[in-house]
Design a protein around this motif. Structure first.
Motif, PDB file in Angstrom:
ATOM      1  N   GLU A  77      -3.139   4.859   0.851  1.00 30.80           N
ATOM      2  CA  GLU A  77      -3.887   5.847   1.739  1.00 30.80           C
ATOM      3  C   GLU A  77      -4.318   6.660   0.644  1.00 30.80           C
ATOM      4  OE1 GLU A  77      -4.061   5.015   4.664  1.00 30.80           O
ATOM      5  OE2 GLU A  77      -2.620   3.206   4.883  1.00 30.80           O
ATOM      6  N   HIS A  78      -3.469   7.664   0.271  1.00 31.96           N
ATOM      7  CA  HIS A  78      -3.753   9.276  -0.218  1.00 31.96           C
ATOM      8  C   HIS A  78      -3.592   8.830  -1.871  1.00 31.96           C
ATOM      9  CE1 HIS A  78      -4.423  10.958   4.032  1.00 31.96           C
ATOM     10  NE2 HIS A  78      -3.134  10.486   3.755  1.00 31.96           N
ATOM     11  N   ARG A 107      -2.887  -0.051  -4.787  1.00 33.94           N
ATOM     12  CA  ARG A 107      -3.536   0.520  -3.785  1.00 33.94           C
ATOM     13  C   ARG A 107      -2.456   1.643  -2.938  1.00 33.94           C
ATOM     14  NH1 ARG A 107      -4.517  -4.113   0.513  1.00 33.94           N
ATOM     15  NH2 ARG A 107      -3.088  -4.371   0.640  1.00 33.94           N
ATOM     16  N   ASN A 157      -9.287  11.454   1.659  1.00 38.31           N
ATOM     17  CA  ASN A 157      -8.505  11.151   1.445  1.00 38.31           C
ATOM     18  C   ASN A 157      -7.861  11.298  -0.775  1.00 38.31           C
ATOM     19  OD1 ASN A 157      -7.378  10.459   4.132  1.00 38.31           O
ATOM     20  ND2 ASN A 157      -7.360   8.286   3.250  1.00 38.31           N
ATOM     21  N   ARG A 182     -12.483   3.035  -4.397  1.00 43.35           N
ATOM     22  CA  ARG A 182     -12.838   3.018  -2.518  1.00 43.35           C
ATOM     23  C   ARG A 182     -12.446   1.429  -2.088  1.00 43.35           C
ATOM     24  NH1 ARG A 182      -9.251   6.415   0.677  1.00 43.35           N
ATOM     25  NH2 ARG A 182     -10.405   6.629   2.974  1.00 43.35           N
ATOM     26  N   HIS A 235      -9.006   1.824   1.450  1.00 45.86           N
ATOM     27  CA  HIS A 235      -7.995   2.931   0.773  1.00 45.86           C
ATOM     28  C   HIS A 235      -8.582   2.780  -0.718  1.00 45.86           C
ATOM     29  CE1 HIS A 235      -5.891  -0.535   3.912  1.00 45.86           C
ATOM     30  NE2 HIS A 235      -4.959   0.824   3.257  1.00 45.86           N
ATOM     31  N   TRP A 236      -7.426   3.183  -1.727  1.00 48.78           N
ATOM     32  CA  TRP A 236      -7.941   3.708  -2.729  1.00 48.78           C
ATOM     33  C   TRP A 236      -8.054   2.716  -3.221  1.00 48.78           C
ATOM     34  CZ3 TRP A 236     -11.682   6.435  -4.443  1.00 48.78           C
ATOM     35  CH2 TRP A 236     -11.800   7.457  -4.158  1.00 48.78           C
ATOM     36  N   GLN A 237      -7.446   2.371  -4.842  1.00 48.55           N
ATOM     37  CA  GLN A 237      -7.192   1.322  -5.282  1.00 48.55           C
ATOM     38  C   GLN A 237      -7.181   2.222  -7.171  1.00 48.55           C
ATOM     39  OE1 GLN A 237      -9.443  -2.411  -5.547  1.00 48.55           O
ATOM     40  NE2 GLN A 237      -8.759  -3.146  -3.842  1.00 48.55           N
ATOM     41  N   ILE A 276       1.052  -0.893   0.439  1.00 44.00           N
ATOM     42  CA  ILE A 276       0.196  -0.561   0.810  1.00 44.00           C
ATOM     43  C   ILE A 276       1.100   1.120   0.524  1.00 44.00           C
ATOM     44  CG2 ILE A 276      -1.812   1.388   1.449  1.00 44.00           C
ATOM     45  CD1 ILE A 276      -2.729  -1.363   2.538  1.00 44.00           C
TER      46      ILE A 276
END
Length: 533
Positions: free
Chosen positions: A286-287, A284, A441, A263, A267-269, A5
Motif C-alpha cells: 500500500e505504501h 505488493r 503513497n 504502480r 498499489h506499488w509493485q 499486500i
C-alpha cells in the motif's frame, strides 16, 4: 498484510529505515523492511567482521564498524528515540581537542568545553578561546588581517538560513566562504568543514558549511555537547531495533535488493532481487518508504517506469567514499579529550580514542595499558587510490606528530574503506527528493532528504524517518509520533541575525548590482578593444 499486500514496505535498513520501521510498528502497523546487504544491515552505522590482534601471547578480538559517530547536543529526536525504544546509556564527552598543523608546527587546544561553558553568548562564544593560552599557538600575527574577511563570512552565515530558505548557491564552494582569510585560518576552518560534513573541501558548498555551523555550534552553546555510544552500534542499536520490529510482527529481510517500483491497481509493485538465492520476486504494498543513500535512490527511481520521468529532473547528491583507520599502541597518551579533529596540513580528519569511549577498548586499555585511536579520512578520490599500508603509515605518522609520547609504541593498524555511500550534503531545494514525494503513497527519508528542519546527519535521518512514518500513519488514520522542534537560538544570535538579514536585503542587492555592472563594463571594454582596428 491482506491478500498478499503489505501495508508498508521500507526500502533500506539503515538508521532511517529502521527508525521508520520502529515508529510504524509502535502503532501496530508492522512493516516489511528490505535491506540489500546480505550480512550487515545498518547502512552507515553497520557493523562488520571482527578483527583479531595478537599481543603478548594473547588473542584480542574487536568488533568493527563503518565508523564511530557522536551524538551532538541538537540530536534531540535521536535521543528521544533511544529513550522510547532502546534505553541506551550514552557516554558523555569530557571535551574535544582541535589539533592543527601548519608546516611543521603542531598545536593542540581543547575547544569543546571552552565553547559550551563560556559566559559569552552566541554567536560570540568562540571568543572564550582567546582566554586559552594554547589558542595563541594556533595562529600568527598575520591572521589578524583576516578580521575583515572573517566578519563578512560571519555576517553571511548569520543572514542566511540555507535549509529553511532553500538557498543552495551551489556555484559557491567552501573556498568562497573563506575569501579574505589568511592561509592558516583557511586551513583550520577547512578541517572543521571536513569533520562536520564528512567530505573533502571540493565537495562542500558554502551554504552546506553555513548550515552545519548553524546547526552544530553557531546558534546555541549547548549544541556543542557530544555523547558517544558505549558499544559497537550493531550490538547496541541495529540488532535491538530489528528485534523490536520483528517482535511487533514486522520483518527485516537482508539480501533483498530492490530493482524497480511499479504502480498497478492502486498499489506499488516492488521487484526484488534475492541476492542470496539469485532469484527475483515481486511484492505488493500500500505504501513504500524509500530509505536508501542517494546513488541507490537515483538508480531505483530512474529505472522504474512510474517514477523515471520526474526522477530524471531531480538533483541527487553524489555518494562519497571515506575510510576509518584504527591504530593500536602499547602505551596511552597523556590525559586528554576522548575525541576531536585534525586540521591544517593534516591528511586525517576527526579522531576518537576508543579506549576512552567503548567498553571493549576500555577493557583492552585496563589490561594492557595500551590505547586505540580511530581516525576518519575524508579525502579526494586520488588519496583512496593509495595502498592500505601507505594510508596506515601516513595516519600513524600524523597521530604520533600530534601525540609524540606514542612514538615507537605502534603495534597494529587496520583500515576500513567505505564505498561511495556517504551523502554529499547539498541544501535541499524544489529539485530535491523530499519526505513527501511527487508520487502517491511513496515517501522518503534519510540524511539528504528535504524536510523543513535544520538538522543534519543522524538527527536528520531520525527526523525524516519519523516524518515519513507519520505520513503513513495519517493515511491509515493512526496516531502520529510527535517530533521535537529545533531548539530556539539564543537571544543575542536572534538580534545579530535580524540585523544581518536587514543588511542582506537592503545593501546586498546594491552590492550585487554594482558588481554585475562592473563585470558588464569590463566585458564591454574587452569586446570594444577586440573590435577596434
Amino acid at each position: 498484510m491482506s491478500d498478499d499486500i503489505f501495508p508498508v514496505v521500507v526500502i533500506g535498513a539503515g538508521l532511517s529505515g529502521l527508525t521508520a520501521g520502529l515508529h510504524l510498528a509502535a502503532r501496530d502497523l508492522p512493516p516489511l523492511v528490505l535491506e540489500a546487504d546480505i550480512v550487515w544491515p545498518g547502512g552507515r552505522i553497520a557493523g562488520g567482521e571482527d578483527e583479531t590482534l595478537e599481543y603478548n601471547g594473547q588473542t584480542w578480538t574487536f568488533s568493527t564498524q563503518h565508523g564511530i559517530h557522536a551524538l551532538w547536543g541538537g540530536y534531540d529526536n535521536m535521543r528521544a528515540m533511544f529513550d522510547r525504544f532502546l534505553k541506551i546509556q550514552l557516554r558523555p564527552s569530557t571535551g574535544e581537542e582541535w589539533i592543527n598543523r601548519w608546516g611543521t608546527h603542531v598545536s593542540r587546544i581543547e575547544a569543546g568545553t571552552a565553547v559550551r561553558s563560556t559566559w559569552f553568548p552566541p554567536p560570540f562564544h568562540y571568543l572564550q578561546l582567546l582566554f586559552r593560552p594554547r589558542f595563541w599557538k594556533t595562529i600568527t600575527w598575520l591572521d589578524f588581517f583576516s578580521v575583515p574577511g572573517f566578519l563578512v563570512s560571519f555576517l553571511w552565515a548569520a543572514s542566511v538560513d540555507p535549509i529553511r530558505e532553500q538557498i543552495a548557491l551551489e556555484g559557491l564552494m567552501l573556498a568562497d566562504f573563506f575569501k579574505g582569510w589568511t592561509p592558516n585560518l583557511k586551513a583550520i576552518f577547512k578541517g572543521l568543514g571536513h569533520s562536520l560534513l564528512a567530505s573533502p573541501s571540493e565537495h562542500i558548498t558554502a551554504t552546506a558549511f553555513i548550515a552545519a555551523m548553524r546547526f552544530y555550534t553557531m546558534m546555541r552553546r549547548d549544541t556543542w555537547h557530544l555523547d558517544y555510544l558505549p558499544a559497537n552500534p550493531h550490538e547496541c542499536m541495529i540488532k535491538p531495533m530489528i528485534k523490536q520490529i520483528e517482535e511487533s510482527g514486522g520483518k527485516v529481510m537482508v539480501g533483498s535488493r530492490v530493482e524497480t517500483l511499479t504502480r498497478a491497481d492502486g498499489h506499488w509493485q516492488i521487484r526484488v532481487e534475492d541476492l542470496r538465492l539469485g532469484s527475483y520476486r515481486t511484492l505488493r504494498a500500500e505504501h513504500v518508504i524509500l530509505a536508501v543513500d542517494p546513488p541507490a535512490a537515483k538508480e531505483i527511481l530512474t529505472r522504474s517506469p512510474e517514477t523515471c520521468q520526474k526522477a530524471q529532473e531531480m538533483r541527487f547528491p553524489r555518494g562519497l567514499e571515506n575510510a576509518a583507520i584504527r591504530l593500536w599502541f602499547d602505551a596511552a597518551p597523556q590525559n586528554g579529550a576522548p575525541g576531536g579533529m585534525f586540521t591544517g596540513d593534516f591528511l586525517i580528519d576527526n579522531f576518537f580514542w576508543l579506549h576512552r569511549i567503548q567498553d571493549e577498548f576500555i577493557a583492552w586499555h585496563q589490561q594492557t595499558g595500551g590505547s586505540t585511536i580511530e581516525v576518519h579520512l575524508y579525502a579526494p578520490e586520488s588519496v583512496f587510490e593509495q595502498d592500505d599500508r601507505l594510508l596506515i603509515i601516513q595516519a600513524t605518522k600524523e597521530v604520533t606528530q600530534a601525540f609524540p609520547e606514542l612514538r615507537g609504541h605502534f603495534i597494529h593498524g587496520s583500515i576500513r574503506r567505505n564505498g561511495p555511500t556517504q551523502s554529499q550534503f547539498l541544501i535541499p531545494t524544489e529539485k530535491s527528493l523530499h519526505v513527501i514525494t511527487p508520487w502517491d503513497n511513496l515517501w522518503a527519508c534519510g540524511d539528504w532528504i528535504g524536510y523543513p528542519s535544520p538538522s543534519l546527519w543522524m538527527e536528520r535521518c531520525v527526523v525524516t524517518a519519523v516524518a515519513a512514518a507519520n505520513e503513513v500513519l495519517k493515511a491509515n488514520q493512526l496516531e502520529i509520533h510527535e517530533l521535537i522542534p529545533p531548539r530556539e537560538s539564543e537571544w543575542l544570535v536572534r538580534i545579530v541575525e535580524f540585523i544581518a538579514r536587514g543588511l542582506r536585503k537592503t545593501i546586498g542587492p546594491v552590492i550585487l548590482g554594482t558588481a554585475r555592472a562592473l563585470r558588464r563594463k569590463k566585458r564591454d571594454g574587452r569586446q570594444k578593444s577586440h573590435s577596434d582596428p
